[in-house]
Design a protein around this motif. Structure first.
Motif, short mmCIF file in Angstrom:
data_model
loop_
_atom_site.label_atom_id
_atom_site.label_comp_id
_atom_site.label_asym_id
_atom_site.label_seq_id
_atom_site.Cartn_x
_atom_site.Cartn_y
_atom_site.Cartn_z
N GLY A 167 140.56 17.38 34.87
CA GLY A 167 140.27 17.34 36.29
C GLY A 167 139.96 18.71 36.85
O GLY A 167 139.03 18.87 37.66
N ARG A 214 141.27 10.37 38.18
CA ARG A 214 139.99 9.77 37.78
C ARG A 214 139.76 9.87 36.27
O ARG A 214 138.85 9.22 35.74
CB ARG A 214 138.83 10.44 38.51
CG ARG A 214 138.75 10.11 40.00
CD ARG A 214 137.55 10.80 40.63
NE ARG A 214 136.30 10.46 39.95
CZ ARG A 214 135.16 11.11 40.13
NH1 ARG A 214 135.12 12.17 40.94
NH2 ARG A 214 134.06 10.73 39.48
N VAL A 215 140.54 10.68 35.61
CA VAL A 215 140.35 10.91 34.17
C VAL A 215 141.06 9.81 33.40
O VAL A 215 142.28 9.64 33.50
CB VAL A 215 140.89 12.29 33.76
CG1 VAL A 215 140.67 12.52 32.26
CG2 VAL A 215 140.22 13.40 34.57
N SER A 216 140.30 9.03 32.65
CA SER A 216 140.85 7.92 31.87
C SER A 216 141.12 8.40 30.44
O SER A 216 140.22 8.94 29.77
CB SER A 216 139.86 6.75 31.86
OG SER A 216 140.34 5.70 31.05
N GLN A 218 144.90 14.97 31.77
CA GLN A 218 144.26 14.65 33.04
C GLN A 218 144.17 15.88 33.95
O GLN A 218 143.14 16.12 34.59
CB GLN A 218 145.03 13.53 33.75
CG GLN A 218 144.93 12.19 33.08
CD GLN A 218 145.79 11.15 33.76
OE1 GLN A 218 147.00 11.35 33.94
NE2 GLN A 218 145.19 10.03 34.16
N VAL A 228 135.39 9.82 32.12
CA VAL A 228 135.37 9.82 33.58
C VAL A 228 134.16 9.03 34.03
O VAL A 228 133.02 9.41 33.73
CB VAL A 228 135.32 11.25 34.16
CG1 VAL A 228 135.16 11.19 35.68
CG2 VAL A 228 136.57 12.03 33.79
N ASP A 229 134.40 7.90 34.65
CA ASP A 229 133.32 7.02 35.11
C ASP A 229 132.35 6.70 33.97
O ASP A 229 131.12 6.71 34.15
CB ASP A 229 132.56 7.66 36.27
CG ASP A 229 133.45 7.89 37.48
OD1 ASP A 229 134.42 7.13 37.66
OD2 ASP A 229 133.20 8.85 38.23
#
Length: 368
Positions: A184, A193-195, A180, A226-227
């Motif tokens: 990031g 935000r990093v899955s 992450q 990410v998203d």
């Protein structure tokens, strides 16, 4: 802003080594439990560690109810104590000799001990865990049991030979922050935000927490988004970035953080996604969804359960283990068998909960 989790009633910490002490300090500050019972063969030791935690936790504004308990799970009388305590969660990490004490020997003995792969010492953790398993089963309590001693291997061995723990902690969970942070940084976004979804076994993190990570890591599966955007190639790259890491007693602070993460998931009234090792009788660690204390795999789209299991089982030789059989027998690689014979003078080809104590005795005698 997310709501704080409601406090659960009682956490029981069994065995108070370096990891147990770090977990005590961390969980006391977490607000997760109203009551924390520390069980040790020495009630005085438990009380001293509790008082240290109480002062630090109090300075941070947390005052859970601490209790010290003289407790020896080698004594059948502890079954009554378990029933009387009625803990919601049990954390145990016993060992007959911690990894950081296997070393510092003289001459040839030091070389022989160092030649044994990590998995060759599994009986030093399996023996006390198997004994505690018997007491836990006899007590018939409903506590969720977190077993933290080499859970990628010991937990499936226990689960395949009788009642097993709900999960372990650490290992697969720990490299995710590295991924992450790196992704990031490269994308200019908050690491949170990093899955990440990762399937990996114990030996994996020793490769990625390294000043010069090897190109050839133990088998693993990785998904990074990410998203909804697939950034998995950046994740693979992140794992291989130089990462000097102190493998000393400070490592227990990392594992204590992973323990809190697992505890939050187990007691949360809402479903929580995380990563846990030693679940469902399976080797290694997995992304999981925990709901109402029940754990199920939470694999990335496109991954099959068979692929995930195969990846972790293929990683076992990196720890000196060939396989874990359906009855819980841990079969060593030829390299481990040879190294154990050189150390102990005895042919040791496998370990099982029923013979772990005798095997541990042989190894401890050789290390003495």
């Amino acid at each position: 802003m997310s709501k704080p989790l409601p406090m659960s009633d009682t956490l029981l910490i069994v065995s108070l080594g370096e990891l147990g002490t770090n977990v005590l300090e961390a969980v006391g500050r977490s607000g997760l439990f109203e009551r924390i019972v520390v069980a040790s063969r020495s009630a005085d030791k438990a009380l001293g560690r509790i008082n240290n935690a109480l002062i630090g936790c109090g300075i941070d504004g947390h005052f859970p109810h601490f209790e010290a308990l003289g407790f020896d799970f080698n004594d059948a009388a502890c079954v009554g104590a378990l029933r009387a305590l009625r803990p919601d969660v049990i954390f145990s990490a016993p060992t007959l000799k911690p990894w950081w004490q296997v070393g510092g020997l003289d001459g040839v003995k030091e070389s022989l001990a160092a030649s044994v792969p990590f998995g060759g010492y599994v009986s030093l953790q399996l023996a006390p865990m198997a004994m505690f398993r018997e007491r836990y089963a006899e007590a018939g309590i409903a506590a969720r049991w977190i077993a933290a001693s080499f859970p990628d291997v010991i937990n499936p061995s226990l689960a395949r030979s009788g009642p097993g723990p709900a999960c372990g902690i650490g290992n697969v969970r720990e490299p995710i922050a590295k991924i992450q942070a790196s992704v990031g940084r490269k994308r200019g976004i908050a690491p949170a935000r990093v899955s990440v979804r990762l399937v990996a076994q114990h030996a994996f993190e020793y490769g990625v927490f390294h000043p010069s990570p090897p190109a050839d890591l133990p088998p693993y599966l990785l998904s990074v988004t990410v998203d909804g955007e697939d950034l998995t190639p950046l994740g693979h790259s992140a794992l291989r970035e130089p990462f000097p890491f102190p493998y000393d007693l400070h490592f227990n602070r990392v594992t204590a953080s992973a323990a809190l993460d697992g505890m939050r998931a187990l007691i949360s009234p809402e479903p929580m996604r995380t990563h846990l090792p030693g679940v469902l009788g399976l080797v290694g660690g997995y992304p999981v969804l925990v709901e109402g204390g029940d754990i199920r795999l939470d694999l990335a789209p496109g991954w099959t359960e068979a692929e995930a299991i195969a990846a972790n089982e293929a990683s076992l030789p990196w720890d000196g283990i060939e396989r874990i059989e359906a009855d819980g027998t841990i079969v060593f690689t030829a390299e481990t068998v040879k190294a154990l014979h050189a150390l102990t003078g005895t042919a040791i080809e496998s370990a099982h909960p029923r013979n772990a104590a005798e095997q541990a005795r042989l190894i401890l005698a050789a290390l003495d």
